[in-house]
Design an enzyme around this catalytic site. Structure first.
Site, PDB file in Angstrom:
ATOM      1  N   ARG A  86       5.695 -12.501   9.683  1.00 58.33           N
ATOM      2  CA  ARG A  86       6.112 -11.142   9.480  1.00 58.33           C
ATOM      3  C   ARG A  86       7.478 -10.945  10.127  1.00 58.33           C
ATOM      4  NH1 ARG A  86       2.469  -7.348   8.435  1.00 58.33           N
ATOM      5  NH2 ARG A  86       3.178  -5.243   8.819  1.00 58.33           N
TER       6      ARG A  86
ATOM      7  N   LYS B 176       4.416   1.266   9.578  1.00 57.49           N
ATOM      8  CA  LYS B 176       4.564   2.511   8.827  1.00 57.49           C
ATOM      9  C   LYS B 176       3.968   3.681   9.592  1.00 57.49           C
ATOM     10  CE  LYS B 176       3.165   0.436   5.059  1.00 57.49           C
ATOM     11  NZ  LYS B 176       2.661   0.156   3.711  1.00 57.49           N
TER      12      LYS B 176
ATOM     13  N   GLU C 186       0.873  -1.160   0.000  1.00 56.70           N
ATOM     14  CA  GLU C 186       0.000   0.000   0.000  1.00 56.70           C
ATOM     15  C   GLU C 186       0.920   1.223   0.000  1.00 56.70           C
ATOM     16  OE1 GLU C 186      -2.562   0.467   3.400  1.00 56.70           O
ATOM     17  OE2 GLU C 186      -3.507   2.237   2.506  1.00 56.70           O
TER      18      GLU C 186
HETATM   19  P1  ATP Z   1       2.781  -1.750   7.931  1.00 54.22           P
HETATM   20  O1  ATP Z   1       2.141  -2.285   9.162  1.00 54.22           O
HETATM   21  O2  ATP Z   1       4.229  -1.465   8.080  1.00 54.22           O
HETATM   22  O3  ATP Z   1       1.998  -0.620   7.332  1.00 54.22           O
HETATM   23  P2  ATP Z   1       1.624  -3.437   5.911  1.00 54.22           P
HETATM   24  O4  ATP Z   1       1.569  -4.913   5.924  1.00 54.22           O
HETATM   25  O5  ATP Z   1       0.366  -2.703   6.123  1.00 54.22           O
HETATM   26  O6  ATP Z   1       2.749  -2.961   6.898  1.00 54.22           O
HETATM   27  P3  ATP Z   1       1.860  -3.142   3.097  1.00 54.22           P
HETATM   28  O7  ATP Z   1       2.407  -2.018   2.316  1.00 54.22           O
HETATM   29  O8  ATP Z   1       0.432  -3.429   2.969  1.00 54.22           O
HETATM   30  O9  ATP Z   1       2.274  -2.896   4.597  1.00 54.22           O
HETATM   31  O10 ATP Z   1       2.698  -4.469   2.813  1.00 54.22           O
HETATM   32  C1  ATP Z   1       3.031  -4.927   1.545  1.00 54.22           C
HETATM   33  C2  ATP Z   1       3.480  -6.340   1.644  1.00 54.22           C
HETATM   34  O11 ATP Z   1       4.628  -6.415   2.467  1.00 54.22           O
HETATM   35  C3  ATP Z   1       2.419  -7.234   2.240  1.00 54.22           C
HETATM   36  O12 ATP Z   1       2.339  -8.415   1.510  1.00 54.22           O
HETATM   37  C4  ATP Z   1       2.904  -7.479   3.633  1.00 54.22           C
HETATM   38  O13 ATP Z   1       2.487  -8.713   4.078  1.00 54.22           O
HETATM   39  C5  ATP Z   1       4.427  -7.377   3.467  1.00 54.22           C
HETATM   40  N1  ATP Z   1       5.037  -6.923   4.698  1.00 54.22           N
HETATM   41  C6  ATP Z   1       4.839  -5.760   5.330  1.00 54.22           C
HETATM   42  N2  ATP Z   1       5.537  -5.709   6.481  1.00 54.22           N
HETATM   43  C7  ATP Z   1       6.199  -6.886   6.565  1.00 54.22           C
HETATM   44  C8  ATP Z   1       7.083  -7.456   7.520  1.00 54.22           C
HETATM   45  N3  ATP Z   1       7.435  -6.806   8.630  1.00 54.22           N
HETATM   46  N4  ATP Z   1       7.586  -8.687   7.269  1.00 54.22           N
HETATM   47  C9  ATP Z   1       7.261  -9.340   6.147  1.00 54.22           C
HETATM   48  N5  ATP Z   1       6.424  -8.877   5.218  1.00 54.22           N
HETATM   49  C10 ATP Z   1       5.893  -7.659   5.415  1.00 54.22           C
HETATM   50 MG    MG Z   2      -0.598  -0.975   6.173  1.00 49.24          MG
END
Ligand code: ATP
Ligand code: MG
Length: 806
Positions: free
Chosen positions: A288, A298, A57
């Site tokens: 994760r 984020k 995202e």
């Molecule tokens: P955040 O909580 O940091 O906003 P998010 O999962 O909402 O993380 P996205 O931009 O939606 O962030 O993530 C894109 C991809 O990266 C998704 O497939 C997510 O599962 C993966 N991802 C995000 N953070 C991690 C992490 N700490 N370890 C492994 N994969 C991750």
């Molecule tokens: Mg997010």
């Protein structure tokens, strides 16, 4: 409906499918359960190709957690000869922007991956997604609900109680169609209606209790502008985007495990384009990445940026890829790290030491060596004649074990500079560097004997004196000396700005942005060997210190280096407090004639082979009991990790008990402070004197909770309490640490706004990221004593006041 993503909570997964399949794909390495699943799918003919996707995202800069997922998705596609899409999952107009899209593209390319022509945006699918929703309505599988958010939540039931159907659940297809199209046309306000899937209000998996598919949101989308006032939610968008793009294996993190049922339900109930690979996409979940000593969400990273606690998204202390790059991390090191941590199905916290290990391994064979003194102390070589010309030595650019040629000239003269910490006037027996009467080797030059030192009127050492032994030139060693130190010739060295970065959080598992390590950046003017400026490599090793990288802030007139990582894991020792890693020996002790080479703590937490991930252990009964003793409304308020550490350290546990007796309502904060801050401040030793008392700790923590003291200030008070005891109130008053009031903050805000007319104008013209810069200036103007949230609000108000935003 504000929460369109499942909140992350550790969902324990089933054991991974580990039996190796027997077909042609079975031998692919390195193996993990997802690679095994894909190999088995190909071997069994369930798919005839592999298509993965990375679906960020665009609401922040990518971080090291994303890197894990990027490496996994792209590497699997590469390995199985398939392709990996980059798809922006941009269905929440609130926080998304093109800046983040560009950052993501740049960083994925930097890591060395290529999505080719497969760049997609979920926001390009809005029309099609709308049609899919109508198709569900037409089958009686979706309905418009008009309950408010709170009532809808109450109707959902609980884990032990089935939900109740909404009174709108049986609206006719025609009515649903009409309402949905009027939602799209903008006839309703936010929150008035939503579209829900009609699945099962009694499902054991609560996610299946008629999940929301669409909501009304009157916000401008960074790509679609005002085209849409309804936006699809993640659960609806994601599976359909996968199906449309012919994804075969959809990999996501564990917190989506229960959403998989929705994924499957939607794909099974819609007639979708034929699956070219043979079978519809399936979702698989992996753990994760959580990394110690940093924050990864984020939202919290944005807080660090916006509150000016760091200099920006690319601050070298940030876990963002932009920050890591500026810190000197390389794509190779990050990819090696991703391989090292592997892919598993249980959540765990990986020690930051592993990432640091990977960058040391990558830089060791390619960073030329040079000497740089960071905290200079003059060393006078008394028997080197004042009028003699300087002497030249030839020093290798790489140590022998690296096996790379090249040397540099090193100048030796009467007046040298050494590291202040390499001299002690009154050393303990274990100190093998310079001290009165002691002998030491000056790397690449001579063995010298310390003859004395000069001090100023305060007793501070201002110069060290020595004599050199002419028979020991250039590393010839007729006798054994126990220490080798680095040095530069005073008149032949150049000034460099060196930014010594350390961990952004001193505590292993920080929770809030405000807990940042106040010592995470120290800027010094170092003295670099004269040959230094002629080297063109981006990465250098400052001998005995660490790896350093050129910062883009450098100019022709001023060299600027960032410390990427020190040579030794100085934290391994400190971490013993937390019972996680082992020690790495005395920093700086060296063998006679030591070759300049890395002294990696191979016995520490970062083995080269068989890397392990520090899994969270099952709670011990004692820890559970301690936790149960701190119950509020039946829920334990102290974290199990904290309870474990208290149980393991009786002196901390008794301090904690004393503190809770003084402030029973604060057991959570007190537990956190005890296991993190007190443990760090006492270096793991029981406080010996009557220094810190539980009552004093309780007072201190209350001052932080009441907003009277910043966390950084409280830590310095804590150090004083551990050292000398006393009353926190009195220390705070004496040192003027108390947070300043709103009026003083407002004054600083006015000052900063007046002093930075350009930045203010650019901010008002739309360059919103300058808020971080301005806030940083405000925080600085208040000497860090302002509450960041208050300062931010005051600043926003001042910025908007003169020019209302529309
Ligand atoms: P955040 O909580 O940091 O906003 P998010 O999962 O909402 O993380 P996205 O931009 O939606 O962030 O993530 C894109 C991809 O990266 C998704 O497939 C997510 O599962 C993966 N991802 C995000 N953070 C991690 C992490 N700490 N370890 C492994 N994969 C991750
Ligand atoms: Mg997010």
């Amino acid at each position: 409906m504000t929460n369109d993503r499942p909140s992350s909570s550790a969902v324990p997964g089933p054991p991974s499918a580990s039996s190796p399949p027997g077909g042609p794909y079975a031998s692919a390495t390195p193996s993990h359960f997802i690679a095994d699943i894909i190999a088995a799918d190909l071997d069994a003919g369930r798919h005839d190709r592999v298509v993965t996707r990375f679906p960020p995202e665009p609401n922040g800069y990518p971080h090291i957690g994303h890197a894990k997922s990027i490496c996994l998705n792209f590497a699997l596609a590469e390995r199985f000869g398939g392709r990996c899409h980059l798809r922006f999952d941009d269905t929440n107009p609130d926080r998304e922007s093109m800046e983040y899209v560009e950052a993501m593209k740049r960083d994925i390319a930097w890591l060395g991956f290529d999505w080719g022509e497969h760049l997609y945006f979920a926001s390009d699918y809005y029309e099609w997604l709308y049609d899919c929703a109508v198709a569900l309505i037409d089958q009686g599988l979706a309905y418009v609900d008009s309950l408010d958010e709170e009532t809808m939540r109450a109707y959902r039931g609980t884990i032990t109680e089935a939900g109740r159907p909404s009174p709108h659940r049986n609206r006719s297809v025609a009515e649903n169609r009409s309402l949905f199209s009027r939602m799209r046309a903008g006839e309703f306000n936010e929150g008035e209606h939503v579209l829900r899937a009609k699945i099962d209000m009694a499902a054991a998996n609560m996610k299946l209790r008629d999940p929301v598919l669409y909501r009304i949101k009157r916000a401008r989308h960074y790509r679609r502008g005002d085209d849409w006032v309804i936006y699809p939610l993640y659960d609806f968008t994601h599976c359909l985007s996968d199906a449309r793009e012919q994804i075969t294996h959809s990999l996501c993190t564990l917190e989506f495990e229960n959403n998989r049922a929705i994924y499957d339900w939607i794909l099974e109930h819609l007639e979708l384009p034929p699956y070219e690979s043979g079978t519809r996409p399936h979702q698989y979940e992996f753990a994760r990445l959580a990394l110690s000593h940093t924050l990864m969400s984020k939202r919290k990273l944005l807080e660090l940026v916006e509150q000016g606690l760091v200099e920006g998204w690319d601050d070298p202390r940030m876990p963002t890829l932009a920050g890591l790059r500026r810190r000197g991390y390389t794509p190779a090191a990050i990819r090696a790290f991703a391989d090292m941590i592997g892919v598993a199905k249980n959540n765990s916290v990986v020690d930051l030491g592993k990432l640091e290990y990977c960058i040391r391994e990558d830089l060791n064979p390619r960073a030329p060596r040079i000497m740089c003194v960071l905290d200079p102390l003059p060393l006078i070589v008394e028997n080197f004649p004042a009028d003699a010309p300087p002497q030249m030595f030839d020093a290798p650019l790489f140590p022998p074990d690296v096996g790379r040629p090249g040397s540099r000239p090193v100048t030796f003269a009467r007046e040298l500079l050494i590291e202040r910490s390499d001299f002690m006037r009154d050393p303990p027996r274990t100190f093998h560097r310079l001290a009165p009467g002691a002998e030491v080797r000056l790397r690449y030059a001579y063995i010298v004997t310390c003859t004395g030192f000069d001090e100023d009127e305060h007793g501070e050492v201002v110069a060290v004196r020595c004599r050199f032994d002419p028979d020991t030139a250039g590393g010839r060693a007729p006798r054994r000396v126990r220490g080798t130190i680095h040095w530069v010739a005073r008149d032949h060295a150049v000034d460099v700005e060196v930014r010594c970065y350390d961990r952004l959080f001193a505590v292993a598992q920080p929770r809030e942005a405000s807990e940042v390590n106040p010592d995470s950046l120290r800027v010094v003017t170092g003295k670099l060997e004269g040959h230094g400026p002629t080297l063109t490599e981006t990465h250098l090793q400052f001998e005995r210190q660490g790896y350093f990288v050129r910062d883009p802030d450098a100019t022709a007139a001023r060299l600027v280096f960032n410390r990427t990582v020190s040579l030794k894991d100085s934290w391994a020792k400190r971490a013993v407090t937390a019972g996680t890693t082992s020690s790495s020996g005395e920093a700086g002790s060296e063998e006679a004639g030591a070759r300049p080479r890395d002294t990696l703590p191979r016995d520490a937490a970062t083995p080269a082979s068989s890397p392990t991930v520090t899994s969270r252990p099952t709670p011990s009964p004692a820890a559970e009991a301690l936790r149960a003793a701190h119950l509020v409304d039946g829920a334990p308020v102290i974290a199990i990790e904290d309870a474990e550490r208290l149980v393991a350290h009786p002196h901390l546990a008794s301090l904690f008990a004393e503190a809770v007796a003084a402030a029973p309502s604060r057991s959570e904060a007190l537990a956190r402070w005890t296991v993190n801050e007190v443990a760090a401040a006492t270096k793991g030793d029981p406080p010996t004197r009557g220094g810190l008392t539980g009552a004093a700790l309780a007072t201190l923590v209350a001052m932080v909770a009441d907003g009277r003291l910043s966390v950084a200030a409280a830590k310095s008070v804590l150090d004083a309490l551990v050292r000398d005891g006393g009353d926190p109130e009195a220390i705070v008053a004496a040192q003027g640490l108390e947070r300043i009031g709103d009026e003083a903050i407002a004054t600083s805000v006015v000052e900063v706004v007046t002093q930075h007319p350009d930045e203010v104008a650019r901010y008002r013209a739309g360059e919103k990221k300058l808020l971080g810069f301005l806030l940083g200036r405000v925080m600085r103007a208040t000497g860090g004593r302002a509450d960041a949230g208050t300062a931010r609000r005051a600043l926003l108000k001042a910025l908007d006041d003169e020019q209302p935003s529309f």
